[in-house]
Design a protein around this motif. Sequence first.
Motif: not given
Length: 206
Positions: A138, A142-143, A148-149, A152, A160, A163-164, A167
Amino acid sequence: MKFSIPEDIIIPFNQGDQEVFARIYQELYPFIFSYTRRLADSSAAAQDIVSDSFIKLWKNRGGFENLAKVKSFVFQTARNACLDYLKHARLEREKAVLLSKQLEEPAENLLEAAERRAELLDLIYREIERLPRQRRLIFQLYYLSGLTNTEIAARLGISEKSVSNQKTLAMKTLKLKLNKMKAVSMPILLAATHFGTILHHFRSGW
């Protein structure tokens, strides 16, 4: 300045008469070049700017009410081009000054900075690889890949929110590991690596 050519040629000019355009060019060129030359302080640049200005005039033919509007258009176009030229020239001078200062910097300092950047990059890579598999994936998507969330979550088949959360956990882990590297010059690091976005999140706590 007053035109020596009749006002009524504006009609054939708007209609695309090339001979009329040539007369307007011959009439205006000396004044436009003199004006541009004073602003640009370069004959070669002034000639290019004037030529481009008349090309734009020809491309925009068709809607001029009178010759005064034509003159105003060419002068304004040339003036804007001069300002752009001067801005670009100033930036180039600033780059040259910066490069000169960098070249004056002792080679030992440059080598030391390069070694410190390599050291921190190695640390970042190692710590990313130590993250749990899904968290690492993840983080990379992302980076490093710029997803985007939402993208992913769709790719991994998770929410989502998950995912958040992953991260956030990854960032906390890396921040904790990198806190011991406070002595590293952040401006140098940010300029030299593609981890600028990541490290931006750490700086508030450094």
